[in-house]
Every structure is written in C-alpha cells, then in structure tokens.
Design a protein around this motif. Structure first.
Motif, PDB file in Angstrom:
ATOM      1  N   PHE A 241       0.828  -1.204   0.000  1.00  0.00           N
ATOM      2  CA  PHE A 241       0.000   0.000   0.000  1.00  0.00           C
ATOM      3  C   PHE A 241       0.867   1.261   0.000  1.00  0.00           C
ATOM      4  O   PHE A 241       0.576   2.217  -0.707  1.00  0.00           O
ATOM      5  CB  PHE A 241      -0.925  -0.006   1.221  1.00  0.00           C
ATOM      6  CG  PHE A 241      -1.850   1.169   1.289  1.00  0.00           C
ATOM      7  CD1 PHE A 241      -2.943   1.271   0.446  1.00  0.00           C
ATOM      8  CD2 PHE A 241      -1.638   2.191   2.206  1.00  0.00           C
ATOM      9  CE1 PHE A 241      -3.806   2.355   0.507  1.00  0.00           C
ATOM     10  CE2 PHE A 241      -2.492   3.282   2.275  1.00  0.00           C
ATOM     11  CZ  PHE A 241      -3.584   3.357   1.424  1.00  0.00           C
ATOM     12  N   LEU A 242       1.943   1.255   0.770  1.00  0.00           N
ATOM     13  CA  LEU A 242       2.786   2.443   0.899  1.00  0.00           C
ATOM     14  C   LEU A 242       3.709   2.666  -0.304  1.00  0.00           C
ATOM     15  O   LEU A 242       4.316   3.730  -0.410  1.00  0.00           O
ATOM     16  CB  LEU A 242       3.599   2.389   2.196  1.00  0.00           C
ATOM     17  CG  LEU A 242       2.787   2.582   3.472  1.00  0.00           C
ATOM     18  CD1 LEU A 242       3.679   2.423   4.697  1.00  0.00           C
ATOM     19  CD2 LEU A 242       2.082   3.927   3.493  1.00  0.00           C
ATOM     20  N   LYS A 243       3.792   1.695  -1.207  1.00  0.00           N
ATOM     21  CA  LYS A 243       4.601   1.883  -2.424  1.00  0.00           C
ATOM     22  C   LYS A 243       4.101   3.075  -3.240  1.00  0.00           C
ATOM     23  O   LYS A 243       4.867   3.732  -3.923  1.00  0.00           O
ATOM     24  CB  LYS A 243       4.575   0.620  -3.295  1.00  0.00           C
ATOM     25  CG  LYS A 243       5.519  -0.448  -2.823  1.00  0.00           C
ATOM     26  CD  LYS A 243       5.476  -1.654  -3.739  1.00  0.00           C
ATOM     27  CE  LYS A 243       6.317  -2.777  -3.155  1.00  0.00           C
ATOM     28  NZ  LYS A 243       6.154  -4.020  -3.897  1.00  0.00           N
ATOM     29  N   ASN A 244       2.804   3.335  -3.168  1.00  0.00           N
ATOM     30  CA  ASN A 244       2.203   4.457  -3.893  1.00  0.00           C
ATOM     31  C   ASN A 244       2.403   5.791  -3.180  1.00  0.00           C
ATOM     32  O   ASN A 244       2.000   6.824  -3.687  1.00  0.00           O
ATOM     33  CB  ASN A 244       0.696   4.216  -4.089  1.00  0.00           C
ATOM     34  CG  ASN A 244       0.433   2.958  -4.880  1.00  0.00           C
ATOM     35  OD1 ASN A 244       1.219   2.579  -5.729  1.00  0.00           O
ATOM     36  ND2 ASN A 244      -0.670   2.297  -4.580  1.00  0.00           N
ATOM     37  N   GLY A 245       2.993   5.764  -1.992  1.00  0.00           N
ATOM     38  CA  GLY A 245       3.220   6.992  -1.234  1.00  0.00           C
ATOM     39  C   GLY A 245       2.008   7.384  -0.417  1.00  0.00           C
ATOM     40  O   GLY A 245       0.977   6.725  -0.439  1.00  0.00           O
ATOM     41  N   THR A 246       2.165   8.471   0.326  1.00  0.00           N
ATOM     42  CA  THR A 246       1.072   8.985   1.145  1.00  0.00           C
ATOM     43  C   THR A 246       0.747  10.400   0.685  1.00  0.00           C
ATOM     44  O   THR A 246       1.436  11.337   1.030  1.00  0.00           O
ATOM     45  CB  THR A 246       1.454   9.006   2.646  1.00  0.00           C
ATOM     46  OG1 THR A 246       2.675   9.723   2.781  1.00  0.00           O
ATOM     47  CG2 THR A 246       1.607   7.617   3.222  1.00  0.00           C
ATOM     48  N   LYS A 247      -0.302  10.526  -0.090  1.00  0.00           N
ATOM     49  CA  LYS A 247      -0.636  11.851  -0.618  1.00  0.00           C
ATOM     50  C   LYS A 247      -1.464  12.682   0.358  1.00  0.00           C
ATOM     51  O   LYS A 247      -1.675  13.865   0.126  1.00  0.00           O
ATOM     52  CB  LYS A 247      -1.326  11.745  -1.976  1.00  0.00           C
ATOM     53  CG  LYS A 247      -2.682  11.097  -1.966  1.00  0.00           C
ATOM     54  CD  LYS A 247      -3.277  11.115  -3.353  1.00  0.00           C
ATOM     55  CE  LYS A 247      -4.772  10.913  -3.254  1.00  0.00           C
ATOM     56  NZ  LYS A 247      -5.471  10.978  -4.482  1.00  0.00           N
ATOM     57  N   HIS A 248      -1.918  12.088   1.448  1.00  0.00           N
ATOM     58  CA  HIS A 248      -2.695  12.825   2.444  1.00  0.00           C
ATOM     59  C   HIS A 248      -1.853  13.224   3.659  1.00  0.00           C
ATOM     60  O   HIS A 248      -2.363  13.823   4.588  1.00  0.00           O
ATOM     61  CB  HIS A 248      -3.902  11.990   2.903  1.00  0.00           C
ATOM     62  CG  HIS A 248      -4.893  11.761   1.817  1.00  0.00           C
ATOM     63  ND1 HIS A 248      -4.875  10.633   1.037  1.00  0.00           N
ATOM     64  CD2 HIS A 248      -5.912  12.518   1.363  1.00  0.00           C
ATOM     65  CE1 HIS A 248      -5.861  10.707   0.157  1.00  0.00           C
ATOM     66  NE2 HIS A 248      -6.497  11.848   0.332  1.00  0.00           N
ATOM     67  N   PHE A 249      -0.583  12.889   3.658  1.00  0.00           N
ATOM     68  CA  PHE A 249       0.305  13.188   4.782  1.00  0.00           C
ATOM     69  C   PHE A 249       0.754  14.648   4.709  1.00  0.00           C
ATOM     70  O   PHE A 249       1.048  15.159   3.639  1.00  0.00           O
ATOM     71  CB  PHE A 249       1.530  12.275   4.755  1.00  0.00           C
ATOM     72  CG  PHE A 249       2.505  12.540   5.860  1.00  0.00           C
ATOM     73  CD1 PHE A 249       2.287  12.040   7.132  1.00  0.00           C
ATOM     74  CD2 PHE A 249       3.641  13.307   5.641  1.00  0.00           C
ATOM     75  CE1 PHE A 249       3.178  12.290   8.164  1.00  0.00           C
ATOM     76  CE2 PHE A 249       4.540  13.566   6.659  1.00  0.00           C
ATOM     77  CZ  PHE A 249       4.311  13.059   7.928  1.00  0.00           C
ATOM     78  N   THR A 250       0.798  15.312   5.857  1.00  0.00           N
ATOM     79  CA  THR A 250       1.294  16.692   5.923  1.00  0.00           C
ATOM     80  C   THR A 250       2.239  16.823   7.113  1.00  0.00           C
ATOM     81  O   THR A 250       2.035  16.181   8.141  1.00  0.00           O
ATOM     82  CB  THR A 250       0.132  17.703   6.021  1.00  0.00           C
ATOM     83  OG1 THR A 250       0.667  19.016   6.026  1.00  0.00           O
ATOM     84  CG2 THR A 250      -0.716  17.506   7.256  1.00  0.00           C
TER      85      THR A 250
END
Length: 110
Positions: free
Chosen positions: A6-15
């Motif tokens: 799942f994390l291979k796609n990155g975290t686009k909601h992380f700030t």
C-alpha cells in the motif's frame, strides 16, 4: 493488502504541518505514536482530509492514509476499525494493526 504494498504508492494525504483552511481534529498520542487528522468541509460534507503522524510506524501511516481515502469517498468521518483491518487483511501482525487502528479511531472522534 499488505502495508508495504500500500505504501509503495506513497502517502498523498500526509502533511508535516497544520494546513491552512482545514479544521484540526484533536491530536492523539500513545507512547511514541501521535496522529492528528485535518478536514475541510463543504456543504456539510468532508471534501478533503489530511493527517499528521509520527513517521516511525508504517502501519499507522498506512491506516491513516487509507482512513483519509475513505473519509473523502464517504464525505464523513464514519470509518470503522473493521473496515480498515479488512483492507489490510494480508498483514501478519494483527495485534499491532488492531492497536494502530484504535489510535486512528480515537483520532476521528471530535
């Protein structure tokens, strides 16, 4: 799905910091873990969701990212622990996943 996949796609909601124009939900701390969600509402529905969390736990990052996805899909904070755990059914350490899901659940309470 496994957390690593799942994390291979990155975290686009992380700030990293508190975003402008978002309502901050209360921060939850448990041991070394911390988590806070930020939401942007429009017409009574949640349009955007971001989160800030300690980066040391991949399970918490993955659960938080998935939570934001579900919140944006539903337009509300009604995300259950079971929903999250079933998505990551490929993960072996169920006990740790359940503990992290409880942190997510607490962070969603206004």
């Amino acid at each position: 799905m496994k957390v690593s996949e799942f994390l291979k796609n990155g975290t686009k909601h992380f700030t990293e910091k508190e975003p402008e124009g978002f309502k901050a939900l209360p921060e939850v701390r448990e041991g070394v873990h911390k988590l806070q969600f930020f939401i942007k509402e429009e017409d009574g529905k949640i349009k955007e969701c971001l989160f800030r969390a300690s980066k040391r736990c991949k399970k918490l990052l993955a659960l938080s990212e998935r939570t934001c996805q579900l919140i944006e899909e539903k337009g509300s904070l009604n995300v259950s622990k079971e929903e999250l755990l079933s998505f990551f059914s490929g993960e072996k350490d169920r006990k740790k996943m359940e503990e992290r899901a409880e942190i997510v659940e607490r962070a969603l309470q206004r």
